[in-house]
Design a protein around this motif. Sequence first.
Motif, PDB file in Angstrom:
ATOM      1  N   GLN A  53      -9.887   0.229  -1.924  1.00 24.05           N
ATOM      2  CA  GLN A  53      -9.362   1.303  -1.069  1.00 24.05           C
ATOM      3  C   GLN A  53      -7.844   1.266  -1.028  1.00 24.05           C
ATOM      4  O   GLN A  53      -7.167   2.296  -1.043  1.00 24.05           O
ATOM      5  CB  GLN A  53      -9.942   1.158   0.355  1.00 24.05           C
ATOM      6  CG  GLN A  53      -9.527   2.281   1.300  1.00 24.05           C
ATOM      7  CD  GLN A  53     -10.072   3.620   0.864  1.00 24.05           C
ATOM      8  OE1 GLN A  53     -11.217   3.704   0.425  1.00 24.05           O
ATOM      9  NE2 GLN A  53      -9.279   4.658   0.966  1.00 24.05           N
ATOM     10  N   ALA A  54      -7.265   0.046  -0.973  1.00 21.42           N
ATOM     11  CA  ALA A  54      -5.810  -0.089  -0.960  1.00 21.42           C
ATOM     12  C   ALA A  54      -5.195   0.456  -2.242  1.00 21.42           C
ATOM     13  O   ALA A  54      -4.162   1.123  -2.234  1.00 21.42           O
ATOM     14  CB  ALA A  54      -5.438  -1.560  -0.756  1.00 21.42           C
ATOM     15  N   VAL A  55      -5.852   0.156  -3.379  1.00 21.42           N
ATOM     16  CA  VAL A  55      -5.356   0.663  -4.660  1.00 21.42           C
ATOM     17  C   VAL A  55      -5.385   2.192  -4.687  1.00 21.42           C
ATOM     18  O   VAL A  55      -4.449   2.855  -5.144  1.00 21.42           O
ATOM     19  CB  VAL A  55      -6.196   0.089  -5.815  1.00 21.42           C
ATOM     20  CG1 VAL A  55      -5.825   0.758  -7.131  1.00 21.42           C
ATOM     21  CG2 VAL A  55      -5.990  -1.431  -5.925  1.00 21.42           C
ATOM     22  N   ALA A  56      -6.496   2.775  -4.172  1.00 23.59           N
ATOM     23  CA  ALA A  56      -6.608   4.234  -4.143  1.00 23.59           C
ATOM     24  C   ALA A  56      -5.526   4.849  -3.258  1.00 23.59           C
ATOM     25  O   ALA A  56      -4.938   5.880  -3.584  1.00 23.59           O
ATOM     26  CB  ALA A  56      -8.001   4.636  -3.652  1.00 23.59           C
ATOM     27  N   ASP A  58      -2.580   3.596  -2.616  1.00 25.11           N
ATOM     28  CA  ASP A  58      -1.298   3.495  -3.317  1.00 25.11           C
ATOM     29  C   ASP A  58      -1.127   4.611  -4.336  1.00 25.11           C
ATOM     30  O   ASP A  58      -0.040   5.166  -4.522  1.00 25.11           O
ATOM     31  CB  ASP A  58      -1.190   2.126  -4.000  1.00 25.11           C
ATOM     32  CG  ASP A  58      -1.059   0.981  -2.986  1.00 25.11           C
ATOM     33  OD1 ASP A  58      -0.691   1.281  -1.830  1.00 25.11           O
ATOM     34  OD2 ASP A  58      -1.332  -0.179  -3.353  1.00 25.11           O
ATOM     35  N   LYS A  59      -2.207   4.958  -5.026  1.00 23.65           N
ATOM     36  CA  LYS A  59      -2.148   6.036  -6.009  1.00 23.65           C
ATOM     37  C   LYS A  59      -1.830   7.378  -5.351  1.00 23.65           C
ATOM     38  O   LYS A  59      -1.036   8.169  -5.854  1.00 23.65           O
ATOM     39  CB  LYS A  59      -3.469   6.126  -6.769  1.00 23.65           C
ATOM     40  CG  LYS A  59      -3.698   4.976  -7.751  1.00 23.65           C
ATOM     41  CD  LYS A  59      -4.989   5.168  -8.506  1.00 23.65           C
ATOM     42  CE  LYS A  59      -5.215   4.056  -9.526  1.00 23.65           C
ATOM     43  NZ  LYS A  59      -6.488   4.240 -10.269  1.00 23.65           N
ATOM     44  N   ASP A  64       1.977  11.890  -4.120  1.00 21.07           N
ATOM     45  CA  ASP A  64       2.708  12.717  -3.160  1.00 21.07           C
ATOM     46  C   ASP A  64       4.209  12.623  -3.379  1.00 21.07           C
ATOM     47  O   ASP A  64       4.939  13.615  -3.314  1.00 21.07           O
ATOM     48  CB  ASP A  64       2.366  12.283  -1.732  1.00 21.07           C
ATOM     49  CG  ASP A  64       0.947  12.658  -1.335  1.00 21.07           C
ATOM     50  OD1 ASP A  64       0.377  13.526  -2.019  1.00 21.07           O
ATOM     51  OD2 ASP A  64       0.421  12.089  -0.369  1.00 21.07           O
ATOM     52  N   GLN A  65       4.693  11.410  -3.636  1.00 22.41           N
ATOM     53  CA  GLN A  65       6.125  11.241  -3.868  1.00 22.41           C
ATOM     54  C   GLN A  65       6.579  11.962  -5.127  1.00 22.41           C
ATOM     55  O   GLN A  65       7.637  12.590  -5.152  1.00 22.41           O
ATOM     56  CB  GLN A  65       6.448   9.748  -3.974  1.00 22.41           C
ATOM     57  CG  GLN A  65       6.305   9.006  -2.638  1.00 22.41           C
ATOM     58  CD  GLN A  65       6.558   7.518  -2.797  1.00 22.41           C
ATOM     59  OE1 GLN A  65       6.619   7.002  -3.915  1.00 22.41           O
ATOM     60  NE2 GLN A  65       6.702   6.827  -1.679  1.00 22.41           N
TER      61      GLN A  65
END
Length: 201
Positions: A53-56, A58-59, A64-65
Amino acid sequence: MKQIRKPGKSSLFMLVCAVAIVGLTAYGLFASMSAKSDLKAQDEKIAQMLKAQAVANDKLVAQDQAATQTSPAPTASPATAPAPKLSTATPTLSSADKTTASTNTTQIWSLLEAYYADYGFYPGSLAPAEFAPLDSSGSYSGSSTAVAFIQQATTTPAGVSYSYVLSPTGCTTASQACQHYTLSAKGPDGSVLATKQDFNN
């Protein structure tokens, strides 16, 4: 010879109990070890899910950036010019126009009275054709014909209208019943500039 003593019933019972206790203890130890193994596996599975979930997340943040950096800056909408205002001002008359309107009213009044003197009733309208009989009889002594005069008088000055209200209501030249009238000159705003009534009033 010495006799061998057989174990009594109480000794056998105690032996059976001891064996049972050992078996239960071993089973408890096995169950405890199995439960700990299951909990460890479950903890590892939860840790893997949290990591995924953390990896998702971060993606998503990276996407967005990137979108923010590549999006063009909003352009300002061109200013809309205000609609032109329509003038609602009522045209005004000069002092000379007001004087002309008053003079015309008096001259039309004189022509109406000349008509009545000849025929005993007033014409049913201010239409030029109504005054043709005065030209035929020679009763009108103006510089032009009565028809030409009334046509010019009732259309000048610009912006002035002439009201001719007869009595009794609905009378016509053909009925020869028009015995009274009120003649008025009105400005563009409806104000009365001059007014005249028949001799019989």
